[in-house]
Design an enzyme around this catalytic site. Structure first.
Site, short mmCIF file in Angstrom:
data_model
loop_
_atom_site.label_atom_id
_atom_site.label_comp_id
_atom_site.label_asym_id
_atom_site.label_seq_id
_atom_site.Cartn_x
_atom_site.Cartn_y
_atom_site.Cartn_z
CE LYS A 70 -4.35 -1.66 1.78
NZ LYS A 70 -5.42 -1.48 2.91
CG ASP A 101 -9.54 1.45 3.04
OD1 ASP A 101 -10.41 0.45 2.58
OD2 ASP A 101 -8.43 1.02 3.72
P1 NAP Z 1 -3.49 -1.97 12.55
O1 NAP Z 1 -2.72 -1.07 11.44
O2 NAP Z 1 -2.89 -3.17 12.81
O3 NAP Z 1 -4.17 -1.34 13.59
C1 NAP Z 1 -4.75 -2.02 14.74
C2 NAP Z 1 -5.09 -1.11 15.99
O4 NAP Z 1 -5.56 -2.04 16.85
C3 NAP Z 1 -4.01 -0.21 16.47
O5 NAP Z 1 -4.29 1.07 16.87
C4 NAP Z 1 -3.41 -1.21 17.82
O6 NAP Z 1 -3.07 -0.43 18.91
C5 NAP Z 1 -5.14 -1.88 18.27
N1 NAP Z 1 -5.16 -3.10 19.02
C6 NAP Z 1 -4.53 -4.05 18.29
N2 NAP Z 1 -4.74 -5.02 19.09
C7 NAP Z 1 -5.21 -4.45 20.39
C8 NAP Z 1 -5.63 -5.05 21.65
N3 NAP Z 1 -5.54 -6.35 21.94
N4 NAP Z 1 -6.12 -4.12 22.48
C9 NAP Z 1 -6.41 -2.82 22.15
N5 NAP Z 1 -5.85 -2.39 21.05
C10 NAP Z 1 -5.29 -3.12 20.04
O7 NAP Z 1 -4.95 -2.63 11.70
P2 NAP Z 1 -5.78 -1.82 10.71
O8 NAP Z 1 -5.44 -2.14 9.28
O9 NAP Z 1 -5.98 -0.48 11.16
O10 NAP Z 1 -7.34 -2.76 10.91
C11 NAP Z 1 -7.88 -2.52 12.22
C12 NAP Z 1 -9.32 -3.19 11.97
O11 NAP Z 1 -10.10 -2.73 10.88
C13 NAP Z 1 -8.98 -4.84 11.55
O12 NAP Z 1 -10.20 -5.52 12.52
C14 NAP Z 1 -9.31 -4.85 10.09
O13 NAP Z 1 -10.03 -6.11 9.97
C15 NAP Z 1 -10.53 -3.81 9.96
N6 NAP Z 1 -10.53 -3.33 8.52
C16 NAP Z 1 -11.61 -3.35 8.18
C17 NAP Z 1 -11.97 -2.86 6.78
C18 NAP Z 1 -13.22 -2.94 6.02
O14 NAP Z 1 -13.32 -2.80 4.93
N7 NAP Z 1 -14.30 -3.19 6.83
C19 NAP Z 1 -10.84 -2.15 5.96
C20 NAP Z 1 -9.78 -2.28 6.73
C21 NAP Z 1 -9.53 -2.82 8.14
P3 NAP Z 1 -1.44 -0.02 19.05
O15 NAP Z 1 -1.50 1.19 18.12
O16 NAP Z 1 -1.66 0.45 20.67
O17 NAP Z 1 -0.97 -1.14 18.91
#
Ligand code: NAP
Length: 275
Positions: free
Chosen positions: A70, A106
């Site tokens: 990306k 997104d």
């Molecule tokens: P990411 O960049 O890995 O970010 C994850 C976030 O969640 C970070 O802020 C992290 O906190 C936090 N986190 C992870 N584990 C945690 C825990 N055990 N307790 C508290 N906070 C926690 O992931 P992303 O790409 O943003 O995706 C996030 C979510 O959105 C996923 O569930 C993904 O499936 C969903 N998503 C959905 C779509 C859609 O089209 N619907 C598109 C993209 C993503 P820290 O910063 O403190 O590590």
């Protein structure tokens, strides 16, 4: 019918075979009669530029981009949208005249999905974003562009919370769960509640803190009903899962590629079947 005129679109990533994008986009091409097919192409880390080069040389219709390309893909494109530039992330590559352009769909997909599914306009809303990763940054930015009054970011890592809040400029700030009590819209962008991530039973925040008219949006779409959304439903709060964002970010990409309105219902049915 696939003929010699049929154009090619593909999603690049590593891994990529699990992607729902072929189901969604082939349904969209089928429903509109647009003469294209959509495949998944495994592209090794570091090789995004080769894929953009292939699109240019062979006149492919366009590409979706997923991990780990990306950010890398931006440098290989001629034009980068202000959104993709600010996020340093692109998930859609398309032709803009003779140039190859990158965009991040997104955030726009989230805002359109909120309006379409729940009839909620982001303008004027006090929003709380729980989580501060890539998805959070895209949505924070789009909420502010759509006129949200405020976006408060709550995250365990405060530095990342600050980086996400910066995408909302003067309308963004880092907060805590005490901000939930005033929120109009609360979004979960953590993986808490997601199937297969080891957090299936976890909830990212307590819905009992919310007002009765608050809206809860979980970016997770598998399972369709996370423990957070079950709790929101039990309290009678308006809520949605991540399917709307998934479908509408694809709709924005489809519109970039084809110049025609995306067939939302066909795309929703395709993803429901694929899940
Ligand atoms: P990411 O960049 O890995 O970010 C994850 C976030 O969640 C970070 O802020 C992290 O906190 C936090 N986190 C992870 N584990 C945690 C825990 N055990 N307790 C508290 N906070 C926690 O992931 P992303 O790409 O943003 O995706 C996030 C979510 O959105 C996923 O569930 C993904 O499936 C969903 N998503 C959905 C779509 C859609 O089209 N619907 C598109 C993209 C993503 P820290 O910063 O403190 O590590």
């Amino acid at each position: 019918m696939i003929t010699g005129h049929t154009r090619l679109a593909t999603v690049i990533g590593s891994p990529v075979r699990h992607s729902f994008s072929p189901a969604i986009h082939n349904a969209a091409f089928g429903a509109t009669g647009f003469d294209a097919i959509y495949t998944a192409t495994p592209v090794a880390p570091g090789d995004a530029a080769s894929a953009v080069d292939a699109m240019r040389r062979f006149d492919w219709l366009g590409m979706s981009v997923t991990m780990p390309h990306k950010t890398d893909v931006l440098a290989a494109c001629d034009v980068v949208s202000p959104t993709a530039e600010a996020l340093q992330s692109g998930n859609c590559v398309y032709w803009q005249g003779d140039s190859i352009a990158a965009d991040s769909t997104d955030g726009a997909g989230f805002v359109r999905g909120l309006a379409s599914e729940l009839d909620v306009d982001a303008a004027g809303l006090r929003c709380v974003m729980v989580g501060a990763g890539g998805a959070a940054r895209a949505v924070v930015r789009a909420l502010v562009e759509a006129g949200a009054a405020e976006v408060v970011v709550v995250n365990r890592n405060l530095e990342r919370a600050g980086e996400a809040a910066a995408h909302a400029a003067e309308r963004g700030r880092v907060g805590s769960t005490t901000d939930l009590v005033d929120a109009d819209l609360v979004i979960n962008s953590t993986p808490l509640g997601m199937a297969g991530a080891g957090h299936e039973t976890a909830v990212p925040f307590d819905v009992d803190l919310l007002r009765d008219d608050a809206v809860v949006s979980d970016l997770i779409y598998h399972p369709a009903q996370t423990p957070l959304l079950r709790a929101a439903a039990d309290r009678g709060l308006r809520h949605q899962n991540g399917l709307a964002m998934l479908v509408f970010q694809a709709a924005v990409a489809f519109e970039h590629w084809t110049g025609i309105d995306a067939p939302i219902e066909a795309m929703q049915s395709a993803v429901a079947e694929a899940l």
